[in-house]
Structures are given as structure tokens and as C-alpha cells.
Design a protein around this motif. Structure first.
Motif, PDB file in Angstrom:
ATOM      1  N   ILE A   1       0.837  -1.200   0.000  1.00  0.00           N
ATOM      2  CA  ILE A   1       0.000   0.000   0.000  1.00  0.00           C
ATOM      3  C   ILE A   1       0.869   1.246   0.000  1.00  0.00           C
ATOM      4  CG2 ILE A   1      -1.902  -1.118   1.245  1.00  0.00           C
ATOM      5  CD1 ILE A   1      -0.888   0.320   3.769  1.00  0.00           C
ATOM      6  N   ARG A   2       0.261   2.363  -0.333  1.00  0.00           N
ATOM      7  CA  ARG A   2       0.889   3.665  -0.181  1.00  0.00           C
ATOM      8  C   ARG A   2      -0.205   4.680   0.157  1.00  0.00           C
ATOM      9  NH1 ARG A   2       0.255   6.904  -4.800  1.00  0.00           N
ATOM     10  NH2 ARG A   2      -0.515   5.781  -6.649  1.00  0.00           N
ATOM     11  N   ALA A   3       0.197   5.832   0.708  1.00  0.00           N
ATOM     12  CA  ALA A   3      -0.772   6.844   1.122  1.00  0.00           C
ATOM     13  C   ALA A   3      -0.552   8.129   0.331  1.00  0.00           C
ATOM     14  CB  ALA A   3      -0.639   7.115   2.621  1.00  0.00           C
ATOM     15  N   GLU A   4      -1.639   8.753  -0.077  1.00  0.00           N
ATOM     16  CA  GLU A   4      -1.589  10.027  -0.782  1.00  0.00           C
ATOM     17  C   GLU A   4      -2.320  11.088   0.039  1.00  0.00           C
ATOM     18  OE1 GLU A   4      -3.429   9.453  -4.552  1.00  0.00           O
ATOM     19  OE2 GLU A   4      -1.626   8.569  -5.483  1.00  0.00           O
ATOM     20  N   PRO A   5      -1.752  12.288   0.178  1.00  0.00           N
ATOM     21  CA  PRO A   5      -2.445  13.350   0.918  1.00  0.00           C
ATOM     22  C   PRO A   5      -3.755  13.719   0.218  1.00  0.00           C
ATOM     23  CG  PRO A   5      -0.525  14.219  -0.242  1.00  0.00           C
ATOM     24  CD  PRO A   5      -0.443  12.734  -0.356  1.00  0.00           C
ATOM     25  N   TYR A   6      -4.771  14.018   1.037  1.00  0.00           N
ATOM     26  CA  TYR A   6      -6.089  14.321   0.475  1.00  0.00           C
ATOM     27  C   TYR A   6      -6.579  15.712   0.891  1.00  0.00           C
ATOM     28  CZ  TYR A   6     -11.050  13.842  -0.700  1.00  0.00           C
ATOM     29  OH  TYR A   6     -12.322  14.035  -1.204  1.00  0.00           O
ATOM     30  N   LYS A   7      -6.831  15.900   2.178  1.00  0.00           N
ATOM     31  CA  LYS A   7      -7.377  17.185   2.588  1.00  0.00           C
ATOM     32  C   LYS A   7      -6.905  17.566   3.990  1.00  0.00           C
ATOM     33  CE  LYS A   7     -11.585  17.347  -0.217  1.00  0.00           C
ATOM     34  NZ  LYS A   7     -13.069  17.450  -0.221  1.00  0.00           N
ATOM     35  N   LEU A   8      -7.081  18.857   4.276  1.00  0.00           N
ATOM     36  CA  LEU A   8      -6.937  19.396   5.624  1.00  0.00           C
ATOM     37  C   LEU A   8      -8.331  19.816   6.073  1.00  0.00           C
ATOM     38  CD1 LEU A   8      -5.133  20.545   7.988  1.00  0.00           C
ATOM     39  CD2 LEU A   8      -5.200  22.722   6.751  1.00  0.00           C
ATOM     40  N   LEU A   9      -8.780  19.313   7.228  1.00  0.00           N
ATOM     41  CA  LEU A   9     -10.114  19.613   7.737  1.00  0.00           C
ATOM     42  C   LEU A   9      -9.999  20.366   9.051  1.00  0.00           C
ATOM     43  CD1 LEU A   9     -11.941  16.195   7.139  1.00  0.00           C
ATOM     44  CD2 LEU A   9     -11.891  18.202   5.644  1.00  0.00           C
ATOM     45  N   LEU A  10     -10.811  21.388   9.202  1.00  0.00           N
ATOM     46  CA  LEU A  10     -10.865  22.154  10.441  1.00  0.00           C
ATOM     47  C   LEU A  10     -12.284  22.078  11.000  1.00  0.00           C
ATOM     48  CD1 LEU A  10      -9.615  24.152  12.496  1.00  0.00           C
ATOM     49  CD2 LEU A  10     -10.400  26.009  10.994  1.00  0.00           C
TER      50      LEU A  10
ATOM     51  N   LEU B   1      -6.517   7.261   6.159  1.00  0.00           N
ATOM     52  CA  LEU B   1      -5.639   7.575   7.296  1.00  0.00           C
ATOM     53  C   LEU B   1      -5.941   9.002   7.722  1.00  0.00           C
ATOM     54  CD1 LEU B   1      -3.136   6.911   9.139  1.00  0.00           C
ATOM     55  CD2 LEU B   1      -1.745   8.030   7.369  1.00  0.00           C
ATOM     56  N   VAL B   2      -6.215   9.194   9.005  1.00  0.00           N
ATOM     57  CA  VAL B   2      -6.512  10.513   9.555  1.00  0.00           C
ATOM     58  C   VAL B   2      -5.481  10.828  10.631  1.00  0.00           C
ATOM     59  CG1 VAL B   2      -8.186  11.899  10.840  1.00  0.00           C
ATOM     60  CG2 VAL B   2      -8.972  10.327   9.070  1.00  0.00           C
ATOM     61  N   ILE B   3      -4.858  11.991  10.515  1.00  0.00           N
ATOM     62  CA  ILE B   3      -3.869  12.426  11.510  1.00  0.00           C
ATOM     63  C   ILE B   3      -4.429  13.661  12.203  1.00  0.00           C
ATOM     64  CG2 ILE B   3      -1.508  13.174  11.915  1.00  0.00           C
ATOM     65  CD1 ILE B   3      -0.722  11.773   9.308  1.00  0.00           C
ATOM     66  N   CYS B   4      -4.779  13.492  13.463  1.00  0.00           N
ATOM     67  CA  CYS B   4      -5.348  14.588  14.240  1.00  0.00           C
ATOM     68  C   CYS B   4      -4.203  15.343  14.902  1.00  0.00           C
ATOM     69  CB  CYS B   4      -6.315  14.035  15.287  1.00  0.00           C
ATOM     70  SG  CYS B   4      -7.255  15.296  16.144  1.00  0.00           S
ATOM     71  N   LEU B   5      -3.975  16.586  14.447  1.00  0.00           N
ATOM     72  CA  LEU B   5      -2.844  17.390  14.922  1.00  0.00           C
ATOM     73  C   LEU B   5      -3.164  18.020  16.281  1.00  0.00           C
ATOM     74  CD1 LEU B   5      -1.979  19.120  11.529  1.00  0.00           C
ATOM     75  CD2 LEU B   5      -0.837  17.142  12.562  1.00  0.00           C
ATOM     76  N   PRO B   6      -2.131  18.424  17.021  1.00  0.00           N
ATOM     77  CA  PRO B   6      -2.356  19.025  18.340  1.00  0.00           C
ATOM     78  C   PRO B   6      -3.204  20.290  18.258  1.00  0.00           C
ATOM     79  CG  PRO B   6      -0.046  18.423  18.068  1.00  0.00           C
ATOM     80  CD  PRO B   6      -0.689  18.264  16.725  1.00  0.00           C
ATOM     81  N   SER B   7      -4.363  20.252  18.866  1.00  0.00           N
ATOM     82  CA  SER B   7      -5.274  21.393  18.902  1.00  0.00           C
ATOM     83  C   SER B   7      -6.334  21.076  19.950  1.00  0.00           C
ATOM     84  CB  SER B   7      -5.921  21.624  17.533  1.00  0.00           C
ATOM     85  OG  SER B   7      -6.849  22.683  17.587  1.00  0.00           O
ATOM     86  N   LYS B   8      -6.316  21.786  21.059  1.00  0.00           N
ATOM     87  CA  LYS B   8      -7.206  21.454  22.169  1.00  0.00           C
ATOM     88  C   LYS B   8      -8.664  21.561  21.749  1.00  0.00           C
ATOM     89  CE  LYS B   8      -8.294  22.708  26.949  1.00  0.00           C
ATOM     90  NZ  LYS B   8      -8.274  21.291  27.377  1.00  0.00           N
TER      91      LYS B   8
ATOM     92  N   THR C   1      -5.971  14.316   6.221  1.00  0.00           N
ATOM     93  CA  THR C   1      -6.495  13.027   5.765  1.00  0.00           C
ATOM     94  C   THR C   1      -5.684  12.539   4.565  1.00  0.00           C
ATOM     95  OG1 THR C   1      -8.121  14.010   4.266  1.00  0.00           O
ATOM     96  CG2 THR C   1      -8.803  13.640   6.552  1.00  0.00           C
ATOM     97  N   TYR C   2      -5.508  11.206   4.505  1.00  0.00           N
ATOM     98  CA  TYR C   2      -4.751  10.569   3.423  1.00  0.00           C
ATOM     99  C   TYR C   2      -5.580   9.414   2.880  1.00  0.00           C
ATOM    100  CZ  TYR C   2      -0.595  13.100   5.013  1.00  0.00           C
ATOM    101  OH  TYR C   2       0.312  14.090   5.355  1.00  0.00           O
TER     102      TYR C   2
END
Length: 788
Positions: A135-144, A167-174, A226-227
Motif C-alpha cells: 500500500i501507499r498513502a496520498e495526501p487528500y485534505k486538511l479539515l478544520l 488515514l486521519v492524523i489529528c494534529l495538536p489542537s485542544k 487526511t490521506y
């Protein structure tokens, strides 16, 4: 939990049915290519900062309101095909379905060079959990997401050819809320991203055909990358594939209601003892064992991992690999739980408990000649494999009871705890678990280590009444105060962090049942000896006293003041039993002093109104130990009378010397002595009290002893020195709390030392004392004539 069939198939009545079941199960396991997981989530405290950049503006992390505003207001355009799209204005998706802000992957950059490789690491970890490969991952979107943002239940569409997962990467944001709810084939999962959102990163992944939704955000901002995960080779995976193989395995395991107590399945790879755990398995081995573990939780099965050794003795000249040999033996060694904890060193294995065929029609791993046979030299063929052991939970007690002497207590306890939790109504298994726990604790307590008892409280299951019952009943029979105190300490800690429901009741129950074991006794104080007097107190010698203080402190911390009072009452009863004893002087006064000072500090810190027993305890210990060695204020003797000073053996020479010393009329004398006798007597005649010299007449010696009028002054000096020592011992106890604790006369006498500093206060007659100068001015007082 998935229910069992109403009429489960019994597979033990005939060999054909058992063989058929084993064959079907082996085929099913052979066909597993992925684990039973359809989603995974992992939190990270340490991670790579992506260097998120929008319109040449670096967005710092954790995200704050000002930078969220930059994202939201970027270029001020809100329609499809441009930089920013508020979904509430996006006509293709109804506002009732989704409300977020998003950026296409072409409209932001991650400028940190290390980010790309870090994403690869996250993808690989997710692939391992979900048994994905190629498999491989491609960047898709930034969600706020902001307050009120949500995403209703949906499945991800195939946004690119070959897409199988997200794949979802939740970045540091309280933020608060915004949990991810997933479901597939009747199973539900909830992944919370807000728990570590202040400074942590969370990685999530799921197959595209998994239904999921994002619950409304209650506060803060949730920022995610998201990827799309694409399959570039091999078998295409999906949640449906996972569900199908899990369903097939579940159906087979539900048929296993009687028969062998275990079955083993050979894995494709071999593993070292240290690497034998579910997380360390490779490829299909991991998929098979993960699927067995998760389906087993639903169908009441448990898995172990183990090394399997097959030994075969053959005559190489007549050897045929198709021949059956009744002398073949198979053993399981180094059995471990799925999470890698050693369970047992050995377990027997019968051929009918092994899944699969022709497992040993291969080159042996070892060949050794057996020279113990005279006529021929057979070879010993040895085959080494790694296997997964499958055990029905209702057979677990039978399986473990045969090996309970060699089981690792911690691993067995963890396993039993989980199994009891999964089978709350199985009284037979609960009875076995209680018996086993009791044996483990008894063995640990008898060894004096208490490590297992402490470990059970540290890492064992926290919701099992049978654990509490076994622990309490065993500790009540324990004679090791340190072990009981360690258990009470762990229970208090678990009460403080909320990890042990009912910890307060457990603590109370243990202390009530063990009160006689932990209450203080005089003999718990270390004794003075030649070694302690010269080398000082060793750290371990006051352990019992420290344990007693800790029990009082923990009880008061938990609000159990009545138990603390009972503890002091029982301790006082024991101490009072020894009150009239003659050997109080043997106890280390510094330890008693430290105990009393610490007890005062503890009681004052908790603002506890101390019981009467505490005051009585203080009076006894201060009088008997802290005042120990303090003589009565000296009394001045009449005339020239001195106290006897001779040796304890009352030798003839010392009897003559004592007769002279006790004579109030004589101030000097002559004693006929030899050189040896002179040396013996001289040690009892200090220069501060006597003047001595020897007169020699021919071969005879006369020891002349002259009394000096200094005995009373020297006695006062000695008394004052001893009083100074007592003063140092009690000075830290001079406070209003101790005064209220003890009866006033006892406090004034024992702590303030009133009436002990001068002769009048001590009740001595006020009379003129003879001074040294007055006496020695009289020549006859200095040295009487020899014939006097």
C-alpha cells in the motif's frame, strides 16, 4: 458478545466428527490473510511537526484561535474549486450531513522534510494493525472542525483508483468532543481524539467500507490531515473481507463445546522466546493470531503462544517419513500470553490436539545420533516450530490446574482476571480462580517477598470481588507486617487515582482483619547492642516502626479515624503489657524519639483529635525509653561516706575497698596489695574522687587511698549531663498539641522536665555542702597518717 447456537455440535462423540472439525478449522486458519480489525487508533506524545503552511503562512502547533482564524478566513472565498470551502455553503452536500472547513491537498503544504517519512511510519503501523500490504498513502485534505462542526454517518467513497482505507492524523489542537464513531458488521468502535489533544497527536485508520461519523465538537478546534490509502499490489483488502473470515472462524469456534481442552496451530515463522508476543508476529501469523484473539473474546476462547518441539527416533537405514512412530513426542515450551508474558515453562501435547497434516514431512531442524542403543545407532530428528494455542475459556481452569506449580503468577493472574470478567456466571471457574489466587499469595507471603501481592494490586484486574476475598483472607494469616503495609499502600494509591473501585472498603477490610499483625509492640523498636551503639542504627532495623506510622497516616488520609484510633488502642495495650518490665533500657531511644515526633506530626497534619491511648503511649515511652539512663538527683552522703565502687565479683580486695568507702568516719586507708592487685583496684578509683599512691616497705606494697570531698559535685555533673541528653530527646515534643495529648502533670514532668534541674525541685534537703577546698585545707584530709 455473539451468542452461541442453540444446539452446538458436540465434537467429542466420534473421531470422525473431531477430525472433520479440526480439518475445517485448519482450512479456515490457513485462509486468513488479514486480522479481524477494521479500524485502528494510536496516540503519540512525541511526533514530528508537519510544518503546516497555508499561503506562505506557517501554522504553529498546538493550534490556537488566532491561527484557526487564518485558516478559516484564507482569501475570504467560500465556493467550490477555490482555496477554502465552508461545507455549509457547499451545495452538493447538505448542511444537515456535514459542517466543516476544508482545504484540498494542493492548497496547503507540509514543509518539514521529516514529515513525509513520519507519515510513512504511521501508515506502516496502521498497515500492520489492519494486516494491509503493498500500500501507499496520498495526501487528500486538511479539515478544520470548530464548535458545532460534525460529520454524519457515512462511508468513504473511492476517491482514487485502488483506495482501500483512510488515514486521519489529528494534529495538536485542544478540543472537546469530535469523537469518531465507527461500525461494521454489527460491531461498533469509538475513538476519542480530545483526550490528548492539548499537545498530542492521534493517528486513525479504517477501511473505506466502514461506516463512520464525527460527533459534534463541543469546544475548541479539531485540525486533521487526511490521506487516501491505496492498494498497489496483492490481494485487495476491505472490511467486508475481514468480516467474512471473522464470521467463518466465529461459526467454527462456536461448535467447539466439548472435546480436547486445547488445539494448536503452527505458524509460518519461528520466533525467539523474547519476541514471542502478538505485537511481534509477522505477516499472516499476526493476522491469524489477531483474528483468533478478537473472535475468541466474543466466543469465549483464549489464545497463547508457544514453542513446539517434535522429537522422533528413527533408524536411518530403514527410515520412511510416512511411517508412524509411537515413540514420537511433542512438547510445548515457553508458553506465553498473547501480550508476551511468560505463563508456563512446559505443557504436554497429544497428536490429536494438533491442527494440520504433514507438519513434519520436511528436513529436521536438528539431527543427532543416539549412542545409548548398543546394536544400532538410531538418529534423533528434532523439529522446532512456533504455534498458537487455542483454549476454550471453560477448559482454562482444567488446562491451568495441571500446571499451576510452574505457572508464572503475574501472567496467570492477568489471564484469570480477564477470563473471570468474561465469564461472570461461571462459578466453577471463579472457584478455581479464587483457589489459585490464594495459593499464589500464600506462596508469595511465605517467601517474605510480597512482590506478587503488590504486583496484583499494581497491574491486576480491579473489579474482581474474588481477588479481594482471597487477598484479605490470605493477608489476615500473614505475619509479615511489611507485606500487609505494602498492600495497604497500593490500595491507597489506587484509591487516589481512582483505578480500584471500592478501594476504601478493601483497605478497611484488610486493616480490620490484620490489626493484630500490624499494631505496634515494644519489641518492634530496635534494641541497643554493641554493634548498633558503635555503628549506628541500620536502615532496615526500624522498618516495623515506619510501617506502623504509615498505616496510621494512610488510615487518616482515607478518613478512617476510627481505625487509626483502634490501631493506637491495640498498640497501647501491647506496650502497657511490658510497662513493668525491667529491660526498657535496651531499646534505641533515637527510634522511639523519631516515632513520637512523627506521630505528633501525622496527627497534627490531619487535625486529628488524638485518643486517650495516644497520650498514655507517649507517657510510657517517654518515661521508659527517652528518660532511660537518667539517675535520680544525687543525694549528698553524710561525713566521709562514699558509695561502693568495687567489682561485681566482690573479690576480697574490692570488699576491703568498699568497707572503707562506706565508712563515714574514715577519710583515708592503707591496703596491702601486690602489683596485680593494685592494677585491679586502681580502675575503680578515679582521680576526680581519690588521691592514691603506693608505699613500698621491703617487698610489701601499701596502697594509700585518700577520699576527696568531690563526690557530690561529680554526681551532680553526671546527673546534669544525663539530663541534657534527655532534654535533647524531648525538646521537639514541647508543643500545645502534646500538652493536650498527655495529662498536664505527666507533660510537665516528662516533657518540660520540671522538678529535675535542681535539688530543691527534686525535694532534696537544703543544707550547706562541703566543698573540695574546705576539706583539702585540712592536711589530715589530704593524706592521713598510715597508722590512722
Amino acid at each position: 458478545m455473539v451468542g452461541h447456537p442453540k444446539s452446538p455440535i458436540v465434537i467429542s462423540d466420534g473421531e470422525s466428527e473431531l477430525d472433520e472439525f479440526k480439518q475445517d478449522l485448519a482450512i479456515c486458519l490457513d485462509g486468513i490473510r488479514t486480522s479481524s480489525r477494521v479500524a485502528t487508533c494510536k496516540e503519540y506524545d512525541a511526533f514530528v511537526n508537519p510544518g503546516l503552511t497555508i499561503n506562505d503562512t506557517l501554522i504553529p502547533l498546538p493550534l490556537v484561535g488566532h491561527d484557526a482564524e487564518i485558516i478559516r478566513n484564507s482569501q475570504g472565498q467560500f465556493y467550490p474549486g477555490t482555496v477554502l470551502i465552508p461545507i455549509t455553503l457547499y451545495t452538493v452536500v447538505a448542511p444537515s450531513v456535514r459542517k466543516t472547513w476544508e482545504l484540498d491537498h494542493t492548497q496547503f503544504t507540509c514543509k518539514n522534510p521529516a514529515w513525509k517519512s513520519y507519515v510513512t511510519t504511521l501508515v506502516n503501523e496502521a498497515a500492520q494493525k489492519l494486516s494491509m500490504s503493498d500500500i501507499r498513502a496520498e495526501p487528500y485534505k486538511l479539515l478544520l472542525y470548530e464548535e458545532g462542526s460534525f460529520f454524519k454517518s457515512h462511508k468513504d467513497s473511492e476517491k482514487a483508483p485502488g483506495m482501500i482505507a483512510t488515514l486521519v492524523i489529528c494534529l495538536p489542537s485542544k478540543h472537546d468532543g469530535g469523537g469518531v464513531h465507527l461500525s461494521h458488521a454489527g460491531k461498533s468502535y469509538v475513538f476519542e481524539t480530545d483526550k490528548t489533544s492539548d499537545f498530542g497527536l492521534t493517528s486513525l485508520a479504517w477501511f473505506s467500507d466502514v461506516t463512520h461519523e464525527i460527533e459534534p465538537l463541543r469546544s475548541g478546534y479539531r485540525l486533521v490531515l487526511t490521506y487516501n490509502v491505496l492498494q498497489v499490489g496483492g490481494t485487495r483488502m476491505s472490511a467486508s473481507v475481514v468480516g467474512k473470515q471473522s464470521s467463518q472462524l466465529r461459526s467454527l469456534l462456536e461448535k467447539w463445546r466439548s472435546g480436547p481442552e486445547k488445539l494448536v496451530y503452527k505458524l509460518e515463522h519461528k520466533y525467539t522466546q523474547s519476541s514471542l508476543s502478538l505485537n511481534n508476529l509477522k505477516g499472516r501469523d499476526r493476522a491469524v493470531c489477531q483474528c483468533l484473539y478478537e473472535v475468541g473474546l466474543e466466543t469465549e476462547f483464549t489464545i497463547f503462544l508457544s514453542k513446539m518441539t517434535r522429537t522422533r527416533r528413527v533408524d536411518e537405514e530403514w527410515y520412511d517419513e510416512d511411517d508412524d512412530d509411537d515413540n514420537d513426542t511433542t512438547e510445548l515450551e515457553d508458553i506465553k500470553t498473547h501480550d508476551g508474558y511468560a505463563l508456563s515453562r512446559f505443557m504436554s501435547l497429544e497428536d490429536e490436539e494438533i491442527l494440520g497434516e504433514n507438519l513434519w514431512k520436511r528436513t529436521p531442524d536438528e539431527i543427532e545420533e543416539d549412542f545409548t542403543v548398543n546394536e544400532s545407532t538410531p538418529a534423533i530428528f528434532t523439529y522446532h516450530d512456533t504455534v498458537v494455542i487455542i483454549v476454550p475459556t471453560d477448559q482454562l481452569s482444567s488446562c491451568l490446574s495441571s500446571y499451576h506449580h510452574q505457572l508464572d503468577p503475574r501472567s496467570a493472574m492477568s489471564l484469570l482476571g480477564q477470563s473471570v470478567k468474561e465469564r461472570p456466571n461461571d462459578q466453577r471457574f471463579r472457584d478455581f480462580a479464587r483457589m489459585y489466587v490464594k495459593k499464589v499469595i500464600e506462596s508469595d507471603v511465605q517467601s517474605g517477598s510480597c512482590d506478587v501481592v503488590v504486583d496484583l494490586l499494581d497491574s491486576g484486574p480491579n473489579d474482581m470481588p474474588w481477588l479481594t476475598d482471597s487477598l484479605v483472607s490470605t493477608l489476615s494469616e500473614c505475619r509479615d507486617r511489611g507485606c500487609i503495609t505494602s498492600a495497604l499502600r497500593r490500595i491507597y494509591e489506587k484509591h487516589s487515582d481512582g483505578s480500584l473501585p471500592g478501594a476504601l472498603d478493601v483497605f478497611k477490610c484488610i486493616l480490620e482483619s490484620c490489626m493484630d499483625k500490624v499494631a505496634l509492640d515494644v519489641t518492634d523498636f530496635p534494641q541497643l547492642s554493641a554493634s548498633t551503639a558503635s555503628l549506628g542504627l541500620q536502615c532496615g532495623e526500624a522498618r516495623s516502626v515506619r510501617d506502623a506510622l504509615e498505616v496510621i497516616d494512610l488510615s487518616l488520609r482515607l478518613g478512617l479515624s476510627q481505625l487509626a484510633t483502634e490501631f493506637l488502642n491495640v498498640s497501647l495495650t501491647r506496650i502497657r503489657f511490658h510497662e513493668k518490665g525491667r529491660y526498657w533500657f535496651i531499646y534505641f531511644p533515637t527510634v522511639v524519639q523519631g516515632f513520637l515526633e512523627s506521630l505528633v506530626s501525622t496527627l497534627r497534619r490531619h487535625r486529628t483529635e488524638a485518643p486517650r491511648s495516644a497520650g498514655d503511649m507517649f507517657s510510657i515511652l517517654i518515661r521508659k525509653v527517652l528518660h532511660g539512663g537518667l539517675p535520680k538527683y544525687p543525694k549528698e552522703l553524710q561525713g566521709w561516706k562514699f558509695r561502693p565502687r568495687g567489682c561485681e565479683e566482690c573479690c576480697e580486695d574490692c570488699q576491703s575497698l568498699d568497707s572503707f568507702l562506706e565508712d563515714s568516719e574514715k577519710s583515708s586507708c592503707e591496703l596491702h596489695v601486690t602489683a596485680l592487685q593494685h592494677g585491679h583496684l586502681n580502675q575503680y578509683l578515679p582521680e576526680t574522687l581519690f588521691q592514691c599512691h603506693v608505699n613500698k616497705t621491703g617487698s610489701k606494697y601499701k596502697l594509700v587511698v585518700i577520699k576527696l570531698a568531690t563526690q557530690f559535685q561529680e554526681d551532680v555533673k553526671e546527673y546534669q549531663a544525663a539530663l541534657s541528653v534527655v532534654e535533647q530527646r524531648v525538646k521537639n515534643l514541647r508543643c500545645e498539641y502534646v500538652e493536650n495529648l498527655m495529662e498536664e502533670p505527666h507533660y510537665r514532668e516528662l516533657v518540660m522536665l520540671e522538678g529535675m534541674r535542681d535539688p530543691e525541685a527534686a525535694g532534696l534537703p537544703d543544707r550547706k555542702r562541703r566543698t573540695t577546698n574546705e576539706d583539702t585545707d585540712n592536711p589530715s584530709a589530704k593524706r592521713p597518717a598510715l597508722g590512722e
